[in-house]
Write an enzyme that holds these catalytic residues in place. Structure first.
Site, PDB file in Angstrom:
ATOM      1  N   CYS A 145       0.806  -1.226   0.000  1.00  0.00           N
ATOM      2  CA  CYS A 145       0.000   0.000   0.000  1.00  0.00           C
ATOM      3  C   CYS A 145       0.836   1.273   0.000  1.00  0.00           C
ATOM      4  O   CYS A 145       0.322   2.355  -0.289  1.00  0.00           O
ATOM      5  CB  CYS A 145      -0.953   0.006   1.199  1.00  0.00           C
ATOM      6  SG  CYS A 145      -2.139  -1.346   1.183  1.00  0.00           S
ATOM      7  N   ASN A 150     -10.014   0.167  -0.172  1.00  0.00           N
ATOM      8  CA  ASN A 150      -8.554   0.190  -0.119  1.00  0.00           C
ATOM      9  C   ASN A 150      -8.010  -0.277  -1.463  1.00  0.00           C
ATOM     10  O   ASN A 150      -8.071  -1.453  -1.790  1.00  0.00           O
ATOM     11  CB  ASN A 150      -8.063  -0.721   1.008  1.00  0.00           C
ATOM     12  CG  ASN A 150      -6.553  -0.726   1.156  1.00  0.00           C
ATOM     13  OD1 ASN A 150      -5.834  -0.207   0.316  1.00  0.00           O
ATOM     14  ND2 ASN A 150      -6.073  -1.334   2.232  1.00  0.00           N
ATOM     15  N   HIS A 203      -3.318   7.408   2.907  1.00  0.00           N
ATOM     16  CA  HIS A 203      -3.707   6.132   2.310  1.00  0.00           C
ATOM     17  C   HIS A 203      -5.123   5.802   2.771  1.00  0.00           C
ATOM     18  O   HIS A 203      -5.459   5.925   3.948  1.00  0.00           O
ATOM     19  CB  HIS A 203      -2.738   5.040   2.753  1.00  0.00           C
ATOM     20  CG  HIS A 203      -3.166   3.656   2.415  1.00  0.00           C
ATOM     21  ND1 HIS A 203      -3.642   3.306   1.160  1.00  0.00           N
ATOM     22  CD2 HIS A 203      -3.203   2.509   3.158  1.00  0.00           C
ATOM     23  CE1 HIS A 203      -3.947   2.022   1.159  1.00  0.00           C
ATOM     24  NE2 HIS A 203      -3.696   1.513   2.353  1.00  0.00           N
TER      25      HIS A 203
END
Length: 321
Positions: free
Chosen positions: A116, A278, A248
């Protein structure tokens, strides 16, 4: 005396697959509910890549929009870096595949895998090439098709992830741009968030995302606190100097915890997790592009980008847009 060169964002772009999977749709797949998902994650829906639609397809379309916004032709690119953990092929890199489609022959092209945090690792790498004088225009992409490695029978993970891509074009400029980037990792925590399948393991079945959510939450909040302080301290700035936090988009509770640490109202935090889920390395550039195109983020404002991902990896970028 030569003037200092910065990496400045010349343009941004993003791309999301057409198919949308809502929380209500998920209730037909696993034992869950819209209320359960929203209360724990803040997610309402996510985009799913169509059959045959690849990470490279998403990244290519995001790149076209970023190049158009920057007024840069593919032939002007010196480098293309793609942050991804779901590449089209083992090799060549997804960056090479996108380079060929863009017609940016000769530009260096490679992928970065930091889960990520991939976009921030790629952005930091691009920044170093520009600051050193080895590149003037760099295309940085974060792109994922994470739903290809989701276990749709695991209600604790399948509700979290979506597909998408974002991109930025960085250009060498004497005007202030990226002030600093800060990257970290801790491989000893790998089994808290990982995919245990790889080429050299000799296993041929597709891997699935495995996660111990409560542990990841605790480590993420602590690591992001640290990297935020690190970025501000490195530049002699205070948290009150920030105009926007662009985090994020993994979990709304983590985003809110970071905002509280900065004493920032949520009105100064870009949140897209409700619509995107996500998207791993795609999430920060997707959120950045959405913020710029909506008019919320304007030139001259101070932005803090941050991310945390499997590895563990984490990082930040402080920049003047």
């Amino acid at each position: 005396m030569s003037k200092r060169i910065y990496s400045r964002i010349a343009g941004t772009g993003s791309y999301l697959p057409e198919k949308v999977l809502t929380n209500d749709d998920l209730t037909k797949i696993v034992d869950t509910s819209d209320e359960w998902i929203q209360s724990r994650t803040g997610i309402r829906e996510r985009h799913i890549a169509a059959e045959g639609e690849t990470t490279g397809d998403l990244g290519y379309n995001a790149a076209l929009r970023a190049l158009e916004a920057a007024g840069i032709e593919p032939s002007q690119l010196d480098m293309i870096i793609v942050g991804t953990t779901t590449p089209d092929l083992i090799f060549p890199s997804t960056a090479c595949l996108i380079q060929a489609r863009l017609g940016a022959a000769g530009a260096a092209a490679f992928d970065v895998n930091a889960a990520c945090s991939g976009f921030l690792f790629a952005l930091s790498t691009a920044d170093k090439f520009i600051r050193s004088g080895d590149a003037r225009h760099v295309l940085v992409i974060g792109a994922e098709t994470l739903t290809r490695i989701v276990d749709w029978s695991d209600r604790t993970t399948c509700v979290l992830f979506g597909d998408g891509a974002g991109a930025v074009v960085l250009k060498a400029d004497e005007e202030t741009g990226i002030l600093s980037t800060h990257l970290h990792a801790d491989g000893s925590k790998k089994e808290l968030l990982w995919n245990p399948i790889g080429v050299s393991t000799g296993l041929d079945q597709p891997g699935k995302i495995l996660m111990k959510g409560n542990d990841v939450f605790k480590y993420a909040v602590k690591a992001l606190d640290s990297v935020v302080d690190e970025a501000l301290h490195a530049n002699g700035l205070d948290k009150s100097d920030l105009d926007w936090l662009i985090p994020h988009q993994a979990n709304l509770r983590i985003i809110e915890a970071t905002a509280r640490r900065l004493d920032m109202p949520m009105e100064q935090v870009i949140v897209t997790v409700d619509k995107h889920g996500n998207t791993s390395s795609g999430s920060v550039p997707l959120a950045l592009d959405a913020a710029i195109r909506s008019g919320r983020v304007g030139r001259g404002q101070l932005l803090l980008l941050e991310a945390f991902g499997g590895g563990f990896t984490w990082g930040s970028a402080l920049l003047r847009y």
